[in-house]
Write an enzyme that holds these catalytic residues in place. Structure first.
Site, PDB file in Angstrom:
ATOM      1  N   GLU A   1      10.886  29.823   5.262  1.00  0.00           N
ATOM      2  CA  GLU A   1      10.207  29.060   6.320  1.00  0.00           C
ATOM      3  C   GLU A   1      11.183  28.396   7.279  1.00  0.00           C
ATOM      4  O   GLU A   1      10.928  28.292   8.480  1.00  0.00           O
ATOM      5  CB  GLU A   1       9.300  27.992   5.699  1.00  0.00           C
ATOM      6  CG  GLU A   1       8.010  28.513   5.094  1.00  0.00           C
ATOM      7  CD  GLU A   1       8.152  28.978   3.653  1.00  0.00           C
ATOM      8  OE1 GLU A   1       9.297  29.193   3.184  1.00  0.00           O
ATOM      9  OE2 GLU A   1       7.103  29.145   2.999  1.00  0.00           O
TER      10      GLU A   1
ATOM     11  N   GLU B   1       4.974  30.880  -2.865  1.00  0.00           N
ATOM     12  CA  GLU B   1       4.243  29.659  -3.229  1.00  0.00           C
ATOM     13  C   GLU B   1       2.964  29.995  -3.998  1.00  0.00           C
ATOM     14  O   GLU B   1       2.605  29.313  -4.952  1.00  0.00           O
ATOM     15  CB  GLU B   1       3.911  28.851  -1.969  1.00  0.00           C
ATOM     16  CG  GLU B   1       5.158  28.226  -1.351  1.00  0.00           C
ATOM     17  CD  GLU B   1       4.861  27.503  -0.044  1.00  0.00           C
ATOM     18  OE1 GLU B   1       4.434  28.175   0.912  1.00  0.00           O
ATOM     19  OE2 GLU B   1       5.028  26.274  -0.005  1.00  0.00           O
TER      20      GLU B   1
HETATM   21  N1  3HC Z   1       2.967  37.170   9.254  1.00  0.00           N
HETATM   22  C1  3HC Z   1       2.499  38.066  10.146  1.00  0.00           C
HETATM   23  N2  3HC Z   1       3.101  39.247  10.383  1.00  0.00           N
HETATM   24  C2  3HC Z   1       4.216  39.508   9.693  1.00  0.00           C
HETATM   25  C3  3HC Z   1       4.755  38.628   8.747  1.00  0.00           C
HETATM   26  C4  3HC Z   1       4.073  37.396   8.529  1.00  0.00           C
HETATM   27  N3  3HC Z   1       4.496  36.518   7.624  1.00  0.00           N
HETATM   28  N4  3HC Z   1       5.880  39.175   8.230  1.00  0.00           N
HETATM   29  C5  3HC Z   1       6.025  40.365   8.815  1.00  0.00           C
HETATM   30  N5  3HC Z   1       5.029  40.569   9.703  1.00  0.00           N
HETATM   31  C6  3HC Z   1       4.799  41.776  10.519  1.00  0.00           C
HETATM   32  C7  3HC Z   1       5.914  42.008  11.533  1.00  0.00           C
HETATM   33  O1  3HC Z   1       5.673  41.295  12.728  1.00  0.00           O
HETATM   34  C8  3HC Z   1       5.845  43.502  11.721  1.00  0.00           C
HETATM   35  O2  3HC Z   1       4.738  43.754  12.565  1.00  0.00           O
HETATM   36  P1  3HC Z   1       4.782  44.994  13.595  1.00  0.00           P
HETATM   37  O3  3HC Z   1       4.963  46.217  12.765  1.00  0.00           O
HETATM   38  O4  3HC Z   1       3.498  44.892  14.319  1.00  0.00           O
HETATM   39  O5  3HC Z   1       5.980  44.710  14.477  1.00  0.00           O
HETATM   40  C9  3HC Z   1       5.456  44.021  10.330  1.00  0.00           C
HETATM   41  O6  3HC Z   1       4.886  42.887   9.648  1.00  0.00           O
HETATM   42  C10 3HC Z   1       6.627  44.530   9.515  1.00  0.00           C
HETATM   43  O7  3HC Z   1       7.670  43.560   9.531  1.00  0.00           O
HETATM   44  P2  3HC Z   1       9.211  43.980   9.693  1.00  0.00           P
HETATM   45  O8  3HC Z   1       9.357  44.919  10.835  1.00  0.00           O
HETATM   46  O9  3HC Z   1       9.976  42.723   9.708  1.00  0.00           O
HETATM   47  O10 3HC Z   1       9.430  44.808   8.355  1.00  0.00           O
HETATM   48  P3  3HC Z   1      10.634  44.761   7.314  1.00  0.00           P
HETATM   49  O11 3HC Z   1      10.254  45.667   6.214  1.00  0.00           O
HETATM   50  O12 3HC Z   1      11.935  44.935   8.014  1.00  0.00           O
HETATM   51  O13 3HC Z   1      10.656  43.254   6.724  1.00  0.00           O
HETATM   52  C11 3HC Z   1       9.771  41.262   5.723  1.00  0.00           C
HETATM   53  C12 3HC Z   1       9.571  42.780   5.964  1.00  0.00           C
HETATM   54  C13 3HC Z   1      10.998  41.026   4.843  1.00  0.00           C
HETATM   55  C14 3HC Z   1       8.524  40.768   5.052  1.00  0.00           C
HETATM   56  C15 3HC Z   1       9.994  40.567   7.101  1.00  0.00           C
HETATM   57  O14 3HC Z   1       8.960  40.941   7.984  1.00  0.00           O
HETATM   58  C16 3HC Z   1       9.988  39.056   7.037  1.00  0.00           C
HETATM   59  O15 3HC Z   1      10.998  38.452   6.735  1.00  0.00           O
HETATM   60  N6  3HC Z   1       8.827  38.443   7.352  1.00  0.00           N
HETATM   61  C17 3HC Z   1       8.719  37.000   7.472  1.00  0.00           C
HETATM   62  C18 3HC Z   1       8.593  36.362   6.128  1.00  0.00           C
HETATM   63  C19 3HC Z   1       8.420  34.878   6.283  1.00  0.00           C
HETATM   64  O16 3HC Z   1       9.097  34.225   7.054  1.00  0.00           O
HETATM   65  N7  3HC Z   1       7.492  34.319   5.518  1.00  0.00           N
HETATM   66  C20 3HC Z   1       7.239  32.901   5.573  1.00  0.00           C
HETATM   67  C21 3HC Z   1       6.155  32.627   6.540  1.00  0.00           C
HETATM   68  S1  3HC Z   1       5.908  30.914   6.802  1.00  0.00           S
HETATM   69  C22 3HC Z   1       4.995  30.401   5.496  1.00  0.00           C
HETATM   70  O17 3HC Z   1       4.771  31.152   4.579  1.00  0.00           O
HETATM   71  C23 3HC Z   1       4.488  29.001   5.575  1.00  0.00           C
HETATM   72  C24 3HC Z   1       3.963  28.509   4.268  1.00  0.00           C
HETATM   73  O18 3HC Z   1       4.941  27.820   3.582  1.00  0.00           O
HETATM   74  C25 3HC Z   1       2.784  27.588   4.461  1.00  0.00           C
END
Ligand code: 3HC
Length: 700
Positions: free
Chosen positions: A125, A105
């Site tokens: 999301e 975004e």
């Molecule tokens: N916020 C906070 N922490 C996050 C995060 C996030 N969005 N995404 C990942 N992390 C943290 C994980 O908890 C993990 O922490 P840890 O090492 O302490 O356990 C660390 O980052 C690494 O994450 P992964 O183990 O999952 O690492 P990968 O390399 O396998 O994957 C990734 C990376 C593809 C970025 C995966 O973490 C992921 O899919 N994250 C979520 C992405 C997501 O859903 N984003 C949307 C959020 S909602 C939003 O944006 C609302 C908006 O529209 C207003």
């Protein structure tokens, strides 16, 4: 000056750099830093174009999920994105890794987007029970049209940089190199060509034509079929539709309202818990992260049946060579044919190529001789549940395997320590419990024996990740975490039918809660003989397990789907359970034999008895240290048994219901139903007394 977002100038380009490991999530600090850096860039008269780039492994991976549920601190992300879009100077976003959620975004609030070909973008999301709340539902369809935007936003799936280029989401893809240099070169071009801002908000042509389109109702109808219980996907459709109906500013307002509805929903809380629980489960309390991990590049698997074959596929999929062992050539041929058929069917669906099929088949080498296990790094035994047979196999493994090889059993119930006692190296013995179908289900329940070494524990946890599973480390007891709780539920469900419920009523209550199938449909899938054999073994061992109507099914050869008749009947080639009057008659006959006068049983009683018996057992499992944390139990149930992730897992669900309410019912069932399954867990009693939740035990 922010420490996590910095500003500097290179030539005519003002560079805004985000550095907030591990994934540059948009925490309050990052949002404030982005605003401050933008203001600096605006004021910098030598900067004609601005560049947004990230350090570390990825572009911004989204809002900071850890802030959800807490009071929002200004500036909100939507305001930050609007500020970027309103910039007088054009802004280029340079994407590597993943641009996800709020990250994409933010990039959509920029004027141009460039990416490495290895990058992926998405709005995931919905997987957290949300919709994109910083303009994503209004901006993405302006670039891609509503159909592509709906596909991406309602599934949350990522798309590759090339797909994003084709869909109009990004403007340029580079094969490789340094993302900062690539971004700078692009920004330089924008400066030289004196291109002005190009705001996504102004691109109205595509969506104007989609006002009143049928596509939104089509998506709603498809979602009703696919995920009728989910809340957020429907709100996603409403938000994208609003983009076609309302002017941009009003569309953003509508998106905000819908986003708040999702944020407040219990499904969002459950899904966010599931997200973090999965990641926490990989960190085993008491097992140092520095523990060395053994190299595993070849695996031996004993048993080429459904389970062994599925396990072999996991390793072959990850490029790891496998020896698959059977006693007879015929069984080996049959097992390999099933594996090939599974791969061919995946290839037919276009998910892998024919070359992949051949490569993976070539990695699985059939054998009839234990001698082939002499050099493998890991052996997984996957034969039927018989302690005598397993001990004999482990004795043989001890004789042939090299020192340091890990010897694992896929047992789903048996004592790992007793199995290990058949070897002279119990420190190398561990449970690796896969779930059927093993090539599909994501859970790997790793069971530590009392002598299993830390190195072996760390290795099987890291292997889980390598083969695409979610690993959970649990302790050794009958049925470990998952099956111990499942068997309690199974016995209670069976007793409910003894007393007057129908199997279909019980199953309907469980699917109503969100399970993909009920207890009895699941028994038919697993095989009625499996539970029967376990009950008989336990009866032989002196346990008092009263007879039930399920025994009758097994004794009459109604073994489930495989015989087209079990608790339900099945049409030829169909997996759809159909209620069978013959079974109703058998149940009635059983009640008469036992002198049971059936009573009418409410859905509420079914729900409470099936679920609370599991929660009570889960609490005992925690009490005994078999599971380290409540979240480990949640992960086992979400990934091993299809517990609805939007309810966060059974222990999270129990916290939402209220532990005091659950304990009151358990005491009530102890008095009315009886049996040791209703003896309240001491831990549960303590938590209620102290006004605490299972979640409080997650903080270790
Ligand atoms: N916020 C906070 N922490 C996050 C995060 C996030 N969005 N995404 C990942 N992390 C943290 C994980 O908890 C993990 O922490 P840890 O090492 O302490 O356990 C660390 O980052 C690494 O994450 P992964 O183990 O999952 O690492 P990968 O390399 O396998 O994957 C990734 C990376 C593809 C970025 C995966 O973490 C992921 O899919 N994250 C979520 C992405 C997501 O859903 N984003 C949307 C959020 S909602 C939003 O944006 C609302 C908006 O529209 C207003």
């Amino acid at each position: 000056m922010s420490e996590v977002v910095t500003y500097n100038r290179e030539g005519s380009v003002g560079v805004i750099t985000v550095s907030y490991p591990p994934v540059n999530a948009l925490s309050h600090e990052v949002r404030s830093g982005l605003v401050a850096a933008l203001e600096q860039g605006q004021k910098d008269s030598d900067a004609q174009v601005l560049l947004l780039v990230c350090e570390g492994r990825t572009f911004i991976a989204g809002a900071d999920i850890r802030e959800f549920g807490k009071p929002m601190q200004e500036p909100g992300l939507a305001a930050v994105v609007n500020q970027y879009e309103s910039s007088d100077k054009p802004i280029v976003a340079a994407i590597h890794g993943t641009a996800l959620g709020g990250g994409l975004e933010t990039a959509l609030g920029c004027d141009y987007r460039v990416a490495l070909s290895s990058a992926r973008v998405g709005l995931p999301e919905v997987k957290l029970g949300l919709l994109p709340g910083a303009g994503g539902t209004q901006r993405l369809p302006r670039l891609t049209g509503s159909k592509k935007a709906l596909e991406m936003i309602t599934t949350g799936e990522f798309v590759s940089a090339d797909d994003a280029l084709a869909a109009g989401i990004i403007d340029s893809v580079d094969q490789g190199g340094d993302i900062r240099a690539i971004g700078l070169a692009f920004a330089d071009r924008v400066a030289k060509e004196q291109r002005g801002p190009r705001r996504v908000r102004d691109l109205d042509d595509r969506i104007a034509a989609e006002k009143g389109s049928q596509i939104f109702d089509e998506f709603r109808a498809a979602l009703k079929k696919k995920s009728p219980n989910l809340f957020a996907p429907f709100k996603c459709v409403d938000a994208v539709e609003a983009a076609t109906q309302l002017p941009f500013e009003q569309g953003l307002k509508r998106e905000r309202e819908l986003f708040s509805e999702c944020m407040d929903s219990p499904q969002r809380a459950g899904l966010v818990h599931a997200f973090f629980a999965e990641r926490e489960a990989s960190k085993v309390p008491g097992l140092s992260r520095e523990t060395p991990v053994r190299d595993v590049s070849s695996v031996g698997i004993i048993g080429a049946g459904t389970m062994g074959g599925g396990i072999a596929m996991n390793f072959a999929n990850a490029g790891i060579a496998v020896f698959l062992l059977e006693q007879k050539q015929e069984a080996l041929d049959k097992g390999l044919a099933v594996i090939r058929r599974n791969y061919e069917s995946t290839a037919k669906k276009g998910r892998i190529s024919q070359d992949d099929v051949e490569e993976r088949m070539a990695l699985i080498r059939p054998t009839l001789s234990y001698d082939d296990f002499a050099d493998v790094d890991l052996v997984i035994e996957a034969v039927f549940e018989d302690m005598g047979v397993k001990k004999q196999i482990f004795g043989q493994l001890d004789a042939v395997c090299k020192p340091g090889a890990i010897l694992a059993s896929n047992t789903s119930t048996l004592d790992i320590d007793e199995i290990a006692s058949a070897t002279k190296r119990p420190e190398d013995v561990v449970g690796m419990h896969f779930f059927s179908p093993a090539n599909v289900m994501k859970l790997l329940e790793n069971v530590r024996g009392s002598k299993t070494s830390d190195e072996v524990k760390a290795t099987v946890m890291s292997l889980a990740k390598r083969i695409g599973k979610v690993g959970v480390m649990v302790g050794n007891c009958y049925g470990f975490v998952g099956n111990r709780m499942l068997h309690r539920r199974g016995a209670e469900a069976t007793a409910l039918v003894n007393e007057g419920a129908t199997p279909q009523q019980v199953d309907k209550v469980l699917t109503g809660l969100g399970f993909p199938m009920g207890q009895f449909a699941m028994s038919d899938l697993a095989g009625i003989d499996v539970g029967y054999r376990i009950r008989q073994e336990r009866r032989k061992a002196g346990e008092s397990i009263p007879p039930n109507w399920m025994d009758k099914l097994a004794e009459e050869g109604r073994l489930g789907q495989k015989t087209q008749a079990g608790v339900y009947k099945y049409e030829e080639g169909s997996r759809k359970p159909v209620p069978d009057p013959a079974v109703d008659a058998m149940i009635e006959e059983f009640r008469q034999e036992q002198g049971i006068a059936p009573r009418s049983i409410s859905d509420d009683e079914i729900l409470e008895r099936c679920m609370y018996v599991m929660i009570n057992e889960g609490a005992k499992i925690l009490e005994e240290g078999i599971a380290n944390r409540a979240l480990d139990i949640d992960v086992v149930w979400i990934y091993g048994y299809g517990f609805p992730s939007y309810r966060g897992g059974p222990m999270f669900w129990a916290d939402q219901v209220g532990l005091d309410k659950i304990l009151t019912s358990i005491r009530n069932f102890q008095a009315t139903v009886g049996g040791d399954q209703w003896q309240p867990s001491a831990l549960l009693e303590r938590l209620v007394k102290e006004g605490k939740s299972f979640a409080s035990l997650n903080r270790t």
